[in-house]
Design a protein around this motif. Sequence first.
Motif, PDB file in Angstrom:
ATOM      1  N   ILE A 166       0.844  -1.201   0.000  1.00 31.38           N
ATOM      2  CA  ILE A 166       0.000   0.000   0.000  1.00 31.38           C
ATOM      3  C   ILE A 166       0.877   1.248   0.000  1.00 31.38           C
ATOM      4  N   GLU A 167       1.883   1.240   0.849  1.00 38.46           N
ATOM      5  CA  GLU A 167       2.779   2.381   0.998  1.00 38.46           C
ATOM      6  C   GLU A 167       3.480   2.721  -0.319  1.00 38.46           C
ATOM      7  N   GLU A 168       4.036   1.711  -0.969  1.00 37.87           N
ATOM      8  CA  GLU A 168       4.735   1.925  -2.239  1.00 37.87           C
ATOM      9  C   GLU A 168       3.809   2.532  -3.287  1.00 37.87           C
ATOM     10  N   ASN A 169       2.584   2.035  -3.347  1.00 32.79           N
ATOM     11  CA  ASN A 169       1.632   2.529  -4.348  1.00 32.79           C
ATOM     12  C   ASN A 169       1.144   3.934  -4.027  1.00 32.79           C
ATOM     13  N   VAL A 170       0.970   4.247  -2.744  1.00 32.22           N
ATOM     14  CA  VAL A 170       0.557   5.590  -2.339  1.00 32.22           C
ATOM     15  C   VAL A 170       1.642   6.605  -2.689  1.00 32.22           C
ATOM     16  N   ILE A 171       2.890   6.305  -2.326  1.00 30.52           N
ATOM     17  CA  ILE A 171       4.005   7.212  -2.610  1.00 30.52           C
ATOM     18  C   ILE A 171       4.134   7.440  -4.107  1.00 30.52           C
ATOM     19  N   SER A 172       4.068   6.349  -4.878  1.00 36.41           N
ATOM     20  CA  SER A 172       4.184   6.447  -6.331  1.00 36.41           C
ATOM     21  C   SER A 172       3.040   7.254  -6.939  1.00 36.41           C
ATOM     22  N   ALA A 173       1.814   7.011  -6.434  1.00 35.72           N
ATOM     23  CA  ALA A 173       0.636   7.705  -6.972  1.00 35.72           C
ATOM     24  C   ALA A 173       0.710   9.203  -6.703  1.00 35.72           C
ATOM     25  N   LEU A 174       1.055   9.587  -5.491  1.00 38.09           N
ATOM     26  CA  LEU A 174       1.132  11.010  -5.148  1.00 38.09           C
ATOM     27  C   LEU A 174       2.193  11.723  -5.992  1.00 38.09           C
ATOM     28  N   GLU A 175       3.319  11.090  -6.185  1.00 36.27           N
ATOM     29  CA  GLU A 175       4.373  11.685  -7.010  1.00 36.27           C
ATOM     30  C   GLU A 175       3.887  11.857  -8.448  1.00 36.27           C
ATOM     31  N   LYS A 176       3.208  10.849  -8.950  1.00 34.04           N
ATOM     32  CA  LYS A 176       2.691  10.896 -10.318  1.00 34.04           C
ATOM     33  C   LYS A 176       1.640  11.983 -10.472  1.00 34.04           C
ATOM     34  N   TRP A 177       0.697  12.043  -9.538  1.00 33.76           N
ATOM     35  CA  TRP A 177      -0.386  13.026  -9.630  1.00 33.76           C
ATOM     36  C   TRP A 177       0.149  14.449  -9.555  1.00 33.76           C
ATOM     37  N   ALA A 178       1.178  14.653  -8.733  1.00 34.03           N
ATOM     38  CA  ALA A 178       1.744  15.990  -8.592  1.00 34.03           C
ATOM     39  C   ALA A 178       2.374  16.476  -9.898  1.00 34.03           C
ATOM     40  N   SER A 179       2.732  15.541 -10.763  1.00 34.43           N
ATOM     41  CA  SER A 179       3.350  15.915 -12.039  1.00 34.43           C
ATOM     42  C   SER A 179       2.344  15.996 -13.184  1.00 34.43           C
ATOM     43  N   MET A 180       1.106  15.620 -12.921  1.00 38.35           N
ATOM     44  CA  MET A 180       0.100  15.522 -13.986  1.00 38.35           C
ATOM     45  C   MET A 180      -0.695  16.812 -14.189  1.00 38.35           C
ATOM     46  N   GLY A 181      -0.603  17.739 -13.246  1.00 36.14           N
ATOM     47  CA  GLY A 181      -1.439  18.939 -13.354  1.00 36.14           C
ATOM     48  C   GLY A 181      -2.857  18.622 -12.924  1.00 36.14           C
ATOM     49  N   GLN A 182      -3.831  19.027 -13.706  1.00 39.46           N
ATOM     50  CA  GLN A 182      -5.243  18.834 -13.352  1.00 39.46           C
ATOM     51  C   GLN A 182      -5.640  17.364 -13.473  1.00 39.46           C
ATOM     52  N   ILE A 183      -6.253  16.829 -12.405  1.00 32.92           N
ATOM     53  CA  ILE A 183      -6.696  15.429 -12.409  1.00 32.92           C
ATOM     54  C   ILE A 183      -8.077  15.329 -11.778  1.00 32.92           C
ATOM     55  N   GLU A 184      -8.772  14.237 -12.056  1.00 36.72           N
ATOM     56  CA  GLU A 184      -9.978  13.885 -11.312  1.00 36.72           C
ATOM     57  C   GLU A 184      -9.504  13.112 -10.089  1.00 36.72           C
ATOM     58  N   PHE A 185      -9.443  13.784  -8.971  1.00 35.18           N
ATOM     59  CA  PHE A 185      -8.850  13.209  -7.758  1.00 35.18           C
ATOM     60  C   PHE A 185      -9.554  11.919  -7.344  1.00 35.18           C
ATOM     61  N   LEU A 186     -10.888  11.914  -7.372  1.00 36.67           N
ATOM     62  CA  LEU A 186     -11.626  10.713  -6.983  1.00 36.67           C
ATOM     63  C   LEU A 186     -11.341   9.564  -7.936  1.00 36.67           C
ATOM     64  N   THR A 187     -11.319   9.833  -9.221  1.00 42.05           N
ATOM     65  CA  THR A 187     -11.049   8.779 -10.208  1.00 42.05           C
ATOM     66  C   THR A 187      -9.688   8.145  -9.959  1.00 42.05           C
ATOM     67  N   GLN A 188      -8.697   8.971  -9.690  1.00 36.76           N
ATOM     68  CA  GLN A 188      -7.355   8.453  -9.442  1.00 36.76           C
ATOM     69  C   GLN A 188      -7.287   7.662  -8.135  1.00 36.76           C
ATOM     70  N   LEU A 189      -7.998   8.122  -7.116  1.00 37.50           N
ATOM     71  CA  LEU A 189      -8.024   7.389  -5.847  1.00 37.50           C
ATOM     72  C   LEU A 189      -8.688   6.033  -6.015  1.00 37.50           C
ATOM     73  N   ARG A 190      -9.756   5.980  -6.777  1.00 38.09           N
ATOM     74  CA  ARG A 190     -10.452   4.702  -6.996  1.00 38.09           C
ATOM     75  C   ARG A 190      -9.558   3.725  -7.739  1.00 38.09           C
ATOM     76  N   LYS A 191      -8.765   4.222  -8.671  1.00 38.35           N
ATOM     77  CA  LYS A 191      -7.811   3.357  -9.373  1.00 38.35           C
ATOM     78  C   LYS A 191      -6.751   2.833  -8.406  1.00 38.35           C
ATOM     79  N   LEU A 192      -6.305   3.701  -7.500  1.00 40.38           N
ATOM     80  CA  LEU A 192      -5.313   3.299  -6.511  1.00 40.38           C
ATOM     81  C   LEU A 192      -5.862   2.219  -5.581  1.00 40.38           C
TER      82      LEU A 192
END
Length: 497
Positions: A166-192
Motif C-alpha cells: 500500500i505504501e509503495e503505491n501511495v508514494i508512487s501515486a502522489l508523485e505521479k499526480w503531482a506531475s500531472m497537473g489537473q486530475i480527477e482526484f476521486l477517479t485516481q483514488l479509486r484506481k489506486l
Amino acid sequence: MAFGLMSWDMMVTILFVILGLKWIFSSVNVWYYEKIKLSDKKMRLSLPPGDLGWPFIGTMWSFLRAFKSSNPDSFISSFVSRFGRTGMYKTLMFGSPSIIVTTAEACRRVLCDDEAFKPGWPTSTMQLIGKKSFIGISYEEHKWLRKLTAAPVNGHEALSMYINYIEENVISALEKWASMGQIEFLTQLRKLTFRIIMYIFLSSESEQVMDALEKEYTTLNYGVRAMAINLPGFAYHKALKARKKLVAIFQSTVDDRRERMEKKGPGEKKDMMDILLEVEDESGRKLNDEEIIDVLVMYLNAGHESSGHITMWATHFLQKHPEIFKKAKAEQEAIVKNRPSDQKGVTLREIRQMDYLSKVIDETLRVVTFSFVVFREAKEDVAISGYTIPKGWKVLVWFRSVHLDPEIYNDPIEFNPSRWDGLTPKPGTFLPFGGGSRLCPGNDLAKLEISIFLHYFLLDYELERENPSCPLMYLPHCRPKDNYLSRVKRVLSTTSA
C-alpha cells in the motif's frame, strides 16, 4: 353565460375526477399490502405511520428526486413532517413493502437480531452483486465464509503484510499526480484502491485488466440504487451488462488459476483466490465457481469504492479546515521524528498511534455516511418501539439519519474530529461499516489504506480544488459531479519519510 357555466362545471368535474383517481391510486398499495396481505387487524393498526406511495413504484420517485437534488435528507424529512418523529415509517421501495428505521436503538436491534432478521436486499441488487455473495447467503453460510475471508483481509498478520505494498503505491501515486497537473482526484483514488484490492485477491497488477474491471464496476454501481428497469438506456440495464462482463472476466481468471495451481509448488504465496479455490467446509465441500465469482464481485467492489470515496472526503475536509490540517500534520511529523533511524516506512504500530488522524477518519465516515442504508427482512412478526414489522416486510436501516441526528451528535453537519475526544459511541449510534454479525469484513483494511494515504499526503502535499462550488451527486454515493477536479501539489518538508 351558459357556455361559461358549462365550462366551470366541466372544470369542477375534471378536478374531482383527478382527485378521485389520485385517491384511488394512493390507496391501492394500502388495500393490497395491508388489508389483503395482512389479515390481522391488530397488526395493521400497529404498523408505523407512513406512505406506501403509488402502485408498483411506491415512494421511489420521491426517493430518487430527493437524492438527485441538493438535499437528499428531504426524503426522510418529508416523513417526519407528515407523520411526526416516530423513528419508523412504512413505505414501498424497491418493489417491496418496507419499514424505514431511523433511530439508533431500532437500527441496532435490526442489525444484531439474527433470529428475527435476515438479509433483505432487493432482488435487483442481488442480481448485480451476486446471490452467492455475502448479501444473499444464509447466516450459517455467511459465518463460515466470513471466517474464511476475514483473516486474509483484516487479520493483524495480513495487515502488516499489506502495508509495504500500500505504501509503495501511495508514494508512487502522489508523485505521479503531482506531475500531472489537473486530475480527477476521486477517479485516481479509486484506481489506486482498486489496484490494492486486486493485489490482495488476485496478485494482479495488469493495468489493462484493472482498468477494464474498474470501468465495469463504475457502471455496476450506478445500477445498484436505480429503479430495476431492464430496458436499453436505463442504469439498471447497463449495470446488468457490466455484471455479465465481470463474471466472464472472473470465470476466465478462475479457470486459469485452477490450471496454474496444479503446477504450483509448495510454499508459494497464496492470495485470496488460492484460498477460495482450496478451502473446504467440515463435510469436505468446496466452493463452486459461482460462489467464488460472487465473492470476488462483492469484495473487489466494496474493497475499492468505500476506501476511494472516504479518502477523497477526508482529504477534502483536511484541506478545507486549515486548523485541522495543521494538527493532523503535526501528529504525522511527530511520528516520523520519533522513528528509529534504520526504519524505512510506516508500521502498523505507528498507524495505531495516529490518534487524531483516526478521529479525522471517523468523523469523515460519520459526516459522509458512504452506505446510507442497508436492507434486512423480517423472518417473523417483530415488535420494535411500540410498532410491528410484519413477517416478510423489508427493513431499511437508514444510517444517514443516525449519523446526522442532533440528539446524538451536537451540530451534526459540522466536521469536528475533536467531538471524538474521550467519546465511546453508544451501540447503534456509529455504523459506518454496518453492525452485528454482518459487519463489513474489510473495515480494518479500509482504515489502514486511508491512514497510509493521509500520512504521506499530510507530510508532503496539498490539494488545490478547481471547482469548489461544483454540485454534489448522492447516487450511488456522495461525490462532486466533476469527481473532485483538482491539482495535487508537493510542498517542502523537512520530515519526509
